[in-house]
Design a protein around this motif. Structure first.
Motif, PDB file in Angstrom:
ATOM      1  N   ASP A   1       1.911  -6.418   3.392  1.00  0.00           N
ATOM      2  CA  ASP A   1       3.301  -6.801   3.589  1.00  0.00           C
ATOM      3  C   ASP A   1       4.221  -5.589   3.678  1.00  0.00           C
ATOM      4  O   ASP A   1       5.239  -5.627   4.372  1.00  0.00           O
ATOM      5  CB  ASP A   1       3.760  -7.709   2.443  1.00  0.00           C
ATOM      6  CG  ASP A   1       2.912  -8.963   2.329  1.00  0.00           C
ATOM      7  OD1 ASP A   1       3.027  -9.837   3.203  1.00  0.00           O
ATOM      8  OD2 ASP A   1       2.110  -9.055   1.373  1.00  0.00           O
ATOM      9  N   LEU A   2       3.865  -4.538   2.958  1.00  0.00           N
ATOM     10  CA  LEU A   2       4.687  -3.331   2.937  1.00  0.00           C
ATOM     11  C   LEU A   2       3.786  -2.109   2.870  1.00  0.00           C
ATOM     12  O   LEU A   2       2.996  -1.967   1.935  1.00  0.00           O
ATOM     13  CB  LEU A   2       5.636  -3.351   1.730  1.00  0.00           C
ATOM     14  CG  LEU A   2       6.418  -2.064   1.444  1.00  0.00           C
ATOM     15  CD1 LEU A   2       7.369  -1.741   2.586  1.00  0.00           C
ATOM     16  CD2 LEU A   2       7.184  -2.186   0.122  1.00  0.00           C
ATOM     17  N   LEU A   3       3.910  -1.254   3.861  1.00  0.00           N
ATOM     18  CA  LEU A   3       3.205   0.027   3.873  1.00  0.00           C
ATOM     19  C   LEU A   3       4.222   1.119   3.582  1.00  0.00           C
ATOM     20  O   LEU A   3       5.221   1.247   4.300  1.00  0.00           O
ATOM     21  CB  LEU A   3       2.550   0.267   5.232  1.00  0.00           C
ATOM     22  CG  LEU A   3       1.890   1.633   5.446  1.00  0.00           C
ATOM     23  CD1 LEU A   3       0.763   1.873   4.451  1.00  0.00           C
ATOM     24  CD2 LEU A   3       1.377   1.769   6.879  1.00  0.00           C
ATOM     25  N   VAL A   4       3.984   1.891   2.528  1.00  0.00           N
ATOM     26  CA  VAL A   4       4.889   2.975   2.139  1.00  0.00           C
ATOM     27  C   VAL A   4       4.200   4.310   2.390  1.00  0.00           C
ATOM     28  O   VAL A   4       3.245   4.673   1.685  1.00  0.00           O
ATOM     29  CB  VAL A   4       5.300   2.861   0.658  1.00  0.00           C
ATOM     30  CG1 VAL A   4       6.311   3.957   0.313  1.00  0.00           C
ATOM     31  CG2 VAL A   4       5.882   1.492   0.361  1.00  0.00           C
ATOM     32  N   CYS A   5       4.677   5.031   3.378  1.00  0.00           N
ATOM     33  CA  CYS A   5       4.130   6.358   3.701  1.00  0.00           C
ATOM     34  C   CYS A   5       4.882   7.381   2.846  1.00  0.00           C
ATOM     35  O   CYS A   5       5.957   7.871   3.230  1.00  0.00           O
ATOM     36  CB  CYS A   5       4.283   6.656   5.187  1.00  0.00           C
ATOM     37  SG  CYS A   5       3.302   5.577   6.250  1.00  0.00           S
ATOM     38  N   ASN A   6       4.295   7.701   1.705  1.00  0.00           N
ATOM     39  CA  ASN A   6       4.950   8.555   0.715  1.00  0.00           C
ATOM     40  C   ASN A   6       4.298   9.932   0.585  1.00  0.00           C
ATOM     41  O   ASN A   6       4.957  10.884   0.175  1.00  0.00           O
ATOM     42  CB  ASN A   6       4.926   7.846  -0.643  1.00  0.00           C
ATOM     43  CG  ASN A   6       5.289   8.774  -1.783  1.00  0.00           C
ATOM     44  OD1 ASN A   6       6.451   9.123  -1.976  1.00  0.00           O
ATOM     45  ND2 ASN A   6       4.290   9.192  -2.555  1.00  0.00           N
ATOM     46  N   ALA A   7       3.026  10.053   0.921  1.00  0.00           N
ATOM     47  CA  ALA A   7       2.304  11.321   0.729  1.00  0.00           C
ATOM     48  C   ALA A   7       3.044  12.470   1.417  1.00  0.00           C
ATOM     49  O   ALA A   7       3.422  12.370   2.591  1.00  0.00           O
ATOM     50  CB  ALA A   7       0.890  11.195   1.278  1.00  0.00           C
ATOM     51  N   GLY A   8       3.246  13.554   0.681  1.00  0.00           N
ATOM     52  CA  GLY A   8       3.953  14.691   1.253  1.00  0.00           C
ATOM     53  C   GLY A   8       3.686  15.965   0.472  1.00  0.00           C
ATOM     54  O   GLY A   8       3.286  15.915  -0.699  1.00  0.00           O
TER      55      GLY A   8
ATOM     56  N   THR B   1       0.289  16.765   6.859  1.00  0.00           N
ATOM     57  CA  THR B   1       0.530  15.737   5.842  1.00  0.00           C
ATOM     58  C   THR B   1       1.839  14.992   6.086  1.00  0.00           C
ATOM     59  O   THR B   1       1.872  13.756   6.108  1.00  0.00           O
ATOM     60  CB  THR B   1       0.560  16.364   4.438  1.00  0.00           C
ATOM     61  OG1 THR B   1      -0.705  16.941   4.141  1.00  0.00           O
ATOM     62  CG2 THR B   1       0.894  15.315   3.382  1.00  0.00           C
ATOM     63  N   ASN B   2       2.919  15.729   6.266  1.00  0.00           N
ATOM     64  CA  ASN B   2       4.255  15.130   6.278  1.00  0.00           C
ATOM     65  C   ASN B   2       4.593  14.382   7.557  1.00  0.00           C
ATOM     66  O   ASN B   2       5.487  13.521   7.548  1.00  0.00           O
ATOM     67  CB  ASN B   2       5.312  16.204   6.027  1.00  0.00           C
ATOM     68  CG  ASN B   2       5.233  16.799   4.639  1.00  0.00           C
ATOM     69  OD1 ASN B   2       4.381  16.417   3.835  1.00  0.00           O
ATOM     70  ND2 ASN B   2       6.102  17.737   4.345  1.00  0.00           N
TER      71      ASN B   2
ATOM     72  N   LEU C   1       0.856  -1.180   0.000  1.00  0.00           N
ATOM     73  CA  LEU C   1       0.000   0.000   0.000  1.00  0.00           C
ATOM     74  C   LEU C   1       0.892   1.230   0.000  1.00  0.00           C
ATOM     75  O   LEU C   1       1.739   1.387   0.889  1.00  0.00           O
ATOM     76  CB  LEU C   1      -0.928   0.008   1.212  1.00  0.00           C
ATOM     77  CG  LEU C   1      -1.885   1.204   1.316  1.00  0.00           C
ATOM     78  CD1 LEU C   1      -2.858   1.223   0.137  1.00  0.00           C
ATOM     79  CD2 LEU C   1      -2.654   1.178   2.638  1.00  0.00           C
ATOM     80  N   ILE C   2       0.702   2.104  -0.998  1.00  0.00           N
ATOM     81  CA  ILE C   2       1.530   3.290  -1.176  1.00  0.00           C
ATOM     82  C   ILE C   2       0.650   4.530  -1.108  1.00  0.00           C
ATOM     83  O   ILE C   2      -0.276   4.686  -1.921  1.00  0.00           O
ATOM     84  CB  ILE C   2       2.253   3.261  -2.534  1.00  0.00           C
ATOM     85  CG1 ILE C   2       3.088   1.977  -2.674  1.00  0.00           C
ATOM     86  CG2 ILE C   2       3.139   4.495  -2.703  1.00  0.00           C
ATOM     87  CD1 ILE C   2       3.562   1.717  -4.089  1.00  0.00           C
ATOM     88  N   THR C   3       0.911   5.413  -0.169  1.00  0.00           N
ATOM     89  CA  THR C   3       0.119   6.637  -0.072  1.00  0.00           C
ATOM     90  C   THR C   3       0.670   7.690  -1.032  1.00  0.00           C
ATOM     91  O   THR C   3       1.853   7.693  -1.374  1.00  0.00           O
ATOM     92  CB  THR C   3       0.115   7.201   1.366  1.00  0.00           C
ATOM     93  OG1 THR C   3       1.440   7.632   1.724  1.00  0.00           O
ATOM     94  CG2 THR C   3      -0.366   6.146   2.351  1.00  0.00           C
ATOM     95  N   GLY C   4      -0.209   8.587  -1.471  1.00  0.00           N
ATOM     96  CA  GLY C   4       0.209   9.646  -2.383  1.00  0.00           C
ATOM     97  C   GLY C   4       0.717   9.110  -3.700  1.00  0.00           C
ATOM     98  O   GLY C   4       1.775   9.528  -4.197  1.00  0.00           O
ATOM     99  N   ALA C   5      -0.045   8.194  -4.306  1.00  0.00           N
ATOM    100  CA  ALA C   5       0.429   7.499  -5.515  1.00  0.00           C
ATOM    101  C   ALA C   5      -0.150   8.069  -6.798  1.00  0.00           C
ATOM    102  O   ALA C   5      -0.096   7.420  -7.844  1.00  0.00           O
ATOM    103  CB  ALA C   5       0.100   6.011  -5.408  1.00  0.00           C
ATOM    104  N   ASN C   6      -0.684   9.261  -6.738  1.00  0.00           N
ATOM    105  CA  ASN C   6      -1.296   9.860  -7.926  1.00  0.00           C
ATOM    106  C   ASN C   6      -0.302  10.599  -8.813  1.00  0.00           C
ATOM    107  O   ASN C   6      -0.622  10.965  -9.945  1.00  0.00           O
ATOM    108  CB  ASN C   6      -2.415  10.815  -7.523  1.00  0.00           C
ATOM    109  CG  ASN C   6      -1.940  11.914  -6.584  1.00  0.00           C
ATOM    110  OD1 ASN C   6      -1.320  11.612  -5.559  1.00  0.00           O
ATOM    111  ND2 ASN C   6      -2.231  13.160  -6.897  1.00  0.00           N
TER     112      ASN C   6
END
Length: 216
Positions: free
Chosen positions: A63-70, A94-95, A4-9
């Motif tokens: 399995d993997l959480l990616v906190c990318n939104a910023g 957000t960050n 799951l990847i946040t901010g993936a747009n």
């Protein structure tokens, strides 16, 4: 592997999603707001939004959480012009807070996985050692995200959930601008390799996309 990847747009998040799907992972991406065809709605600033998506994913192990939104809201602003408290609040929401809320909401999903991992996208601008002035709000927020990740690594160690904090490089995106030194494909490929290498032996690491250690 369920990712799951946040901010993936857009930018690095979109590249990570494409790269993960391209290698066969079951990768899901999020976007702030609803109505997107392929991305899941998630406002990382909003506990109710986080809870809603966590409920939607139900018993799905992550399995993997990616906190990318910023966000980088002060771009182009003079250092003595950052006097609006809302600018600070919106950036940190957000960050920093967004990383915490996302992690807490999906921690049950991580616990359902056999070898879960948490990855936090920070920045070299969050390094205290490499402080170069300017961009005070963004730098402070990324430093706080680094600190949060380091503390999560301590608290999640007993559960066998490693935490890595990463600098994606200076990437040619809307945030990084066209003057940046690497593209999103190079950054995302390197980051996925770093996530794959993350283990309990390296939990709490602060690394560049290419594996170089970053100074705290």
């Amino acid at each position: 592997m369920n990712i799951l990847i946040t901010g993936a747009n857009r930018g690095i998040g979109a590249a990570l999603l494409t790269a993960a799907q391209g290698r066969g992972d079951t990768a899901m991406g999020t976007v702030r707001g609803a109505g997107h065809d392929t991305l899941l709605p998630l406002d990382v600033r909003d506990p109710q939004s986080c809870a809603a998506l966590a409920g939607r994913l139900s018993d799905t192990p992550i399995d993997l959480l990616v906190c990318n939104a910023g966000v980088y809201l002060e771009r182009g602003m003079a250092a003595d012009a950052l006097t609006d408290p809302q600018l600070w609040a919106d950036t940190f929401a957000t960050n920093v807070t967004g990383v915490y809320l996302t992690t807490m909401a999906f921690l049950p999903h991580l616990r359902r996985a056999s070898a879960p991992k948490l990855a936090i996208i920070s920045s070299q601008m969050g390094s205290n050692t490499r402080a170069k002035g300017q961009s005070y709000i963004y730098r402070a927020s990324k430093s706080a995200a680094l600190n949060l990740g380091r503390n999560l690594a301590v608290d999640l160690r007993s559960e066998g959930i490693p935490v890595g904090i990463y600098h994606p490089g200076w990437v040619r995106t809307d945030m990084g601008t066209s003057a940046a030194t690497i593209g999103t494909d190079e950054s995302s490929t390197g980051l996925l390799q770093r996530f794959d290498a993350l283990s309990m032996d390296t939990t709490g690491c602060f690394e560049m996309w290419n594996g170089d250690a970053m100074p705290f």
